[in-house]
Design an enzyme around this catalytic site. Structure first.
Site, PDB file in Angstrom:
ATOM      1  CD  GLU A  55      -1.437  -2.371   1.987  1.00 22.66           C
ATOM      2  OE1 GLU A  55      -2.273  -3.079   2.561  1.00 22.66           O
ATOM      3  OE2 GLU A  55      -0.204  -2.632   1.989  1.00 22.66           O
ATOM      4  CB  CYS A  91      -1.038  -0.816   5.259  1.00 23.47           C
ATOM      5  SG  CYS A  91       0.679  -1.255   4.904  1.00 23.47           S
ATOM      6  CB  ALA A 161      15.008 -36.129 -10.054  1.00 27.93           C
ATOM      7  NE  ARG A 191      18.178 -26.966  -4.273  1.00 29.86           N
ATOM      8  CZ  ARG A 191      19.377 -27.524  -4.437  1.00 29.86           C
ATOM      9  NH1 ARG A 191      20.464 -26.757  -4.489  1.00 29.86           N
ATOM     10  NH2 ARG A 191      19.491 -28.835  -4.524  1.00 29.86           N
ATOM     11  CG  LEU A 211      21.511 -29.067   0.521  1.00 28.52           C
ATOM     12  CD1 LEU A 211      21.196 -29.439   1.958  1.00 28.52           C
ATOM     13  CD2 LEU A 211      20.553 -29.767  -0.439  1.00 28.52           C
ATOM     14  CD  GLU A 289      16.308 -30.093  -3.443  1.00 32.66           C
ATOM     15  OE1 GLU A 289      17.218 -30.832  -3.879  1.00 32.66           O
ATOM     16  OE2 GLU A 289      16.139 -28.935  -3.840  1.00 32.66           O
ATOM     17  CG  LEU A 295      11.461 -37.224  -0.270  1.00 33.64           C
ATOM     18  CD1 LEU A 295      12.013 -37.698  -1.614  1.00 33.64           C
ATOM     19  CD2 LEU A 295      10.713 -35.894  -0.448  1.00 33.64           C
TER      20      LEU A 295
END
Length: 347
Positions: A55, A91, A161, A191, A211, A289, A295
């Site tokens: 703003e 704001c 991947a 990233r 990384l 990753e 994972l």
């Protein structure tokens, strides 16, 4: 103005807001435009954490010849204006001081310091306020911000991947090249858009990763390394001190100031503890990753929000199988020089 006009100018707010990606966290991305009789006389977005909000930049952008029109204009803003003193003044106060009579807001800010207080302040000043214009899109662009404040944890993006036959590493976890150069560059862009990047001990030992986002621009994410016994040799990149790094370990250990440590109880469920600690440290989003074990743990714990899977063109004769994604909705697929990138959200 009718709903079509409102959506048109709110879409411009979203385009502006997106320009702050990777630069404003843990603040939200916000865009604002001032419109007088269908003409944009000023526009701005939140460009850098700790600096002026959308703003402010919008009002400041109005050329001298149009400044008399500010009180006659409608301000469009993608997120409810703040009403509290943080690193910058409220704001909502700015809007009131400029004499603006109409404000159109994309979505309400659920952060406890705002949460309707900005709208209330505008109403009390006699300003006409409309909310909910392109609301879903306005929430989506700040899904990291909303997840962090509403679920009290970082927004989690899983990435890996895999070969065309579903493997992500060679035998014994040996690293192999799967994605192409364009996909690699895209990953570094990803990233740059997250506050943290996380890998487990096996990936750090086998890949010796940096990384960082050296193939893109912007701020590097904080490196988060799960290493229960601090096995990773001090000669590895994650110890080089070039990027803020946090080791997630079982005991307080002297790291000679090279990194930080987060001590967790590895005899208990690890990820809920980690989410709480990262929330406390205001790490709003994390790109996970890998490897496959880490994972899979995130998926089993239902602690993920997006998954991005790169499938290369080649096959591997043997090796480590990629994780199996479940409870996922495919939302997009992109082809990059032969690589297929599938984008999923959690159902």
């Amino acid at each position: 103005m009718d709903s079509t006009f409102n959506e048109f100018f709110m879409q411009r707010c979203l385009e502006l807001a997106a320009m702050g990606a990777g630069q404003v966290a843990p603040n939200p991305m916000v865009g604002a435009v001032l419109v007088h009789q269908g003409r944009i006389i000023g526009e701005g977005y939140h460009q850098q954490y700790g600096q002026a909000h959308a703003e402010v930049n919008c009002v400041n952008s109005v050329p001298e010849g149009d400044r008399s029109l500010i009180p006659l204009a409608t301000m469009y803003v993608s997120l409810e204006p703040c009403a509290h003193h943080g690193k910058t003044p409220p704001c909502a106060d700015l809007i009131v001081s400029q004499g603006i009579k109409q404000v159109v807001i994309g979505c309400v800010d659920t952060f406890s310091e705002v949460a309707g207080k900005g709208i209330e302040k505008l109403h009390k000043a006699g300003i006409s306020v409309q909310t909910g214009v392109l609301e879903a899109a306005c929430r989506d662009i700040n899904r990291r911000f909303f997840t962090f404040h509403e679920k009290k944890r970082p927004y989690i993006v899983l990435k890996w991947a895999q070969s065309s036959n579903g493997l992500m590493a060679g035998s014994n976890g040996a690293p192999v090249k799967i994605s192409n150069a364009l996909s690699d560059r895209l990953v570094h862009k990803w990233r740059s858009e997250e506050m943290g990047i996380l890998v487990g001990t096996r990936t750090a030992l086998s890949d010796n990763p940096r990384l960082n986002n050296r193939l893109w621009t912007g701020k590097d994410p904080v490196r988060l390394i799960i290493d229960r016994e601090l096995k990773i040799p001090r000669s590895y990149h994650v110890w080089d001190g070039s990027i803020p790094t946090i080791f997630i370990t079982a005991a307080e250990t002297d790291t000679n100031g090279l990194t930080e440590t987060l001590t967790l109880d590895f005899q208990q469920a690890l990820l809920p503890q980690l989410m709480e600690k990262l929330h406390h440290r205001k790490i709003q989003s994390v790109l996970v990753e890998g490897g496959s074990y880490v994972l899979q743990r995130f998926m089993e714990a239902a602690l993920w929000d997006e998954a991005r899977i790169i499938t290369g063109t080649g096959t591997l004769p043997e090796g480590l199988a990629a994780p199996v994604l479940t409870n996922a909705l495919l939302i997009d697929t992109v082809e990059l020089e032969g690589d297929r990138i599938d984008f999923y959200s959690r159902t």
